[in-house]
Design an enzyme around this catalytic site. Structure first.
Site, PDB file in Angstrom:
ATOM      1  CE1 TYR A  95      13.429   6.604   9.013  1.00 45.77           C
ATOM      2  CE2 TYR A  95      12.502   4.763   7.776  1.00 45.77           C
ATOM      3  CZ  TYR A  95      12.581   5.507   8.942  1.00 45.77           C
ATOM      4  OH  TYR A  95      11.811   5.163  10.032  1.00 45.77           O
ATOM      5  CG  ASP A  96      14.752   6.879  -0.704  1.00 46.75           C
ATOM      6  OD1 ASP A  96      15.341   5.924  -0.156  1.00 46.75           O
ATOM      7  OD2 ASP A  96      13.954   6.722  -1.651  1.00 46.75           O
ATOM      8  N   GLY A 136       0.826  -1.191   0.000  1.00 38.62           N
ATOM      9  CA  GLY A 136       0.000   0.000   0.000  1.00 38.62           C
ATOM     10  C   GLY A 136       0.862   1.242   0.000  1.00 38.62           C
ATOM     11  CG  ASP A 181       8.365  -6.208   6.090  1.00 39.69           C
ATOM     12  OD1 ASP A 181       7.300  -5.562   6.012  1.00 39.69           O
ATOM     13  OD2 ASP A 181       9.099  -6.161   7.095  1.00 39.69           O
ATOM     14  CG  HIS A 192      16.792  -1.842   0.195  1.00 40.80           C
ATOM     15  ND1 HIS A 192      16.990  -0.634  -0.423  1.00 40.80           N
ATOM     16  CD2 HIS A 192      15.582  -1.737   0.832  1.00 40.80           C
ATOM     17  CE1 HIS A 192      15.983   0.170  -0.157  1.00 40.80           C
ATOM     18  NE2 HIS A 192      15.116  -0.470   0.603  1.00 40.80           N
ATOM     19  NE  ARG A 193      11.226  -1.881  -2.314  1.00 40.62           N
ATOM     20  CZ  ARG A 193      11.642  -0.850  -1.557  1.00 40.62           C
ATOM     21  NH1 ARG A 193      12.222   0.188  -2.106  1.00 40.62           N
ATOM     22  NH2 ARG A 193      11.481  -0.884  -0.254  1.00 40.62           N
TER      23      ARG A 193
HETATM   24  P1  ITT Z   1       3.661  -2.026   2.698  1.00 37.71           P
HETATM   25  O1  ITT Z   1       3.779  -2.868   3.951  1.00 37.71           O
HETATM   26  O2  ITT Z   1       2.244  -1.749   2.349  1.00 37.71           O
HETATM   27  O3  ITT Z   1       4.470  -2.560   1.578  1.00 37.71           O
HETATM   28  P2  ITT Z   1       5.175  -0.138   4.278  1.00 37.71           P
HETATM   29  O4  ITT Z   1       5.737   1.223   4.003  1.00 37.71           O
HETATM   30  O5  ITT Z   1       4.410  -0.306   5.565  1.00 37.71           O
HETATM   31  O6  ITT Z   1       4.275  -0.555   3.026  1.00 37.71           O
HETATM   32  P3  ITT Z   1       7.198  -1.908   5.310  1.00 37.71           P
HETATM   33  O7  ITT Z   1       6.352  -2.397   6.405  1.00 37.71           O
HETATM   34  O8  ITT Z   1       8.062  -2.879   4.565  1.00 37.71           O
HETATM   35  O9  ITT Z   1       6.326  -1.187   4.186  1.00 37.71           O
HETATM   36  O10 ITT Z   1       8.102  -0.734   5.879  1.00 37.71           O
HETATM   37  C1  ITT Z   1       9.175  -0.292   5.138  1.00 37.71           C
HETATM   38  C2  ITT Z   1       9.582   1.090   5.631  1.00 37.71           C
HETATM   39  O11 ITT Z   1      11.025   1.155   5.551  1.00 37.71           O
HETATM   40  C3  ITT Z   1       9.075   2.155   4.671  1.00 37.71           C
HETATM   41  O12 ITT Z   1       7.802   2.662   5.093  1.00 37.71           O
HETATM   42  C4  ITT Z   1      10.176   3.192   4.765  1.00 37.71           C
HETATM   43  O13 ITT Z   1      10.024   3.961   5.916  1.00 37.71           O
HETATM   44  C5  ITT Z   1      11.425   2.333   4.930  1.00 37.71           C
HETATM   45  N1  ITT Z   1      12.007   1.993   3.613  1.00 37.71           N
HETATM   46  C6  ITT Z   1      12.037   0.766   3.008  1.00 37.71           C
HETATM   47  N2  ITT Z   1      12.605   0.844   1.794  1.00 37.71           N
HETATM   48  C7  ITT Z   1      12.941   2.137   1.625  1.00 37.71           C
HETATM   49  C8  ITT Z   1      13.545   2.843   0.590  1.00 37.71           C
HETATM   50  O14 ITT Z   1      13.881   2.250  -0.564  1.00 37.71           O
HETATM   51  N3  ITT Z   1      13.743   4.150   0.746  1.00 37.71           N
HETATM   52  C9  ITT Z   1      13.389   4.777   1.884  1.00 37.71           C
HETATM   53  N4  ITT Z   1      12.791   4.199   2.911  1.00 37.71           N
HETATM   54  C10 ITT Z   1      12.559   2.870   2.799  1.00 37.71           C
END
Ligand code: ITT
Length: 197
Positions: A157-158, A9, A72, A183-184
């Site tokens: 946090y980018d 989401g 995640d 990472h992604r």
């Molecule tokens: P979904 O669960 O719906 O996918 P979410 O934002 O809640 O959305 P997560 O539980 O995986 O997803 O939390 C990941 C958090 O980590 C995200 O909200 C950011 O704060 C941080 N994060 C992860 N990848 C990031 C990225 O590429 N750049 C910046 N922040 C990132």
């Protein structure tokens, strides 16, 4: 492979997946394309893997068994013993915003300087392809946290994260550059290699 639903989401993640899958010639959809309002899937796990699996299972079980990919991810900061980690999305509390999370992170690191501000983004992907079939992949991107936000691209946090080998934050890099080392991006590349086998 016909359709993949990304169990997210988070519009920032969705945008990155759309771009990366587009480069692979695969069309994907996200939660917002199927459900209104977007379901808030409770992330009750204690690891990235557990939470990714919860999200992939929710989508698989609430469709006619469409392939479901969940991400995640989060930021681990060494000086904070790995926080915010699995709590990255809600670091500054219920209803957290990226601005609030970034502000809290800077506050927690107020007495940590220079090379002690090392951190890494981690991403675990779980793709559910059948009743009992899953493919899992992970990716890591090492870097450091700067002391004030820079850049407007990306999400989360980018603006505070400079990946190793660069002098710009993820929010200052273009999406193609970020995806090639993030990472992604790394986790997706690994997942794709497993699918291609
Ligand atoms: P979904 O669960 O719906 O996918 P979410 O934002 O809640 O959305 P997560 O539980 O995986 O997803 O939390 C990941 C958090 O980590 C995200 O909200 C950011 O704060 C941080 N994060 C992860 N990848 C990031 C990225 O590429 N750049 C910046 N922040 C990132």
């Amino acid at each position: 492979m016909t359709e993949i639903i990304i169990a997210t989401g988070n519009p920032g993640k969705a945008k990155e997946f759309r771009k990366m899958f587009d480069d692979l010639g695969i069309i994907v959809t996200c939660l917002a394309d199927h459900w209104n309002p977007v379901p808030g899937i409770a992330e009750t796990g204690s690891t990235f893997y557990e939470n990714a699996k919860i999200k992939a299972d929710w989508v698989y079980e609430n469709t006619s068994g469409v392939w479901a990919l969940a991400d995640d991810s989060g930021l681990e900061v060494d000086a904070l013993s790995g926080a915010p980690g699995v709590f990255s999305a809600r670091y500054s509390g219920e209803g957290a915003t990226s601005a609030g999370n970034n502000e809290k992170l800077l506050y927690e690191l107020r007495d940590v300087h220079g090379e002690n501000r090392t951190a890494r983004f981690k991403c675990v992907l779980v793709l559910r392809t059948g009743i009992d079939t899953y493919i899992t992949a992970a990716g890591v991107c090492e870097g450091r946290i700067i002391d004030k936000p820079a850049g407007n691209n990306g999400f989360g946090y980018d603006p505070l994260f400079i990946p190793d080998g660069f002098d710009k934050t993820f929010a200052q890099l273009g999406s193609a550059d970020k995806n090639s080392i993030s990472h992604r991006g790394r986790a997706l590349k690994n997942l794709y290699e497993q699918l291609a086998r």
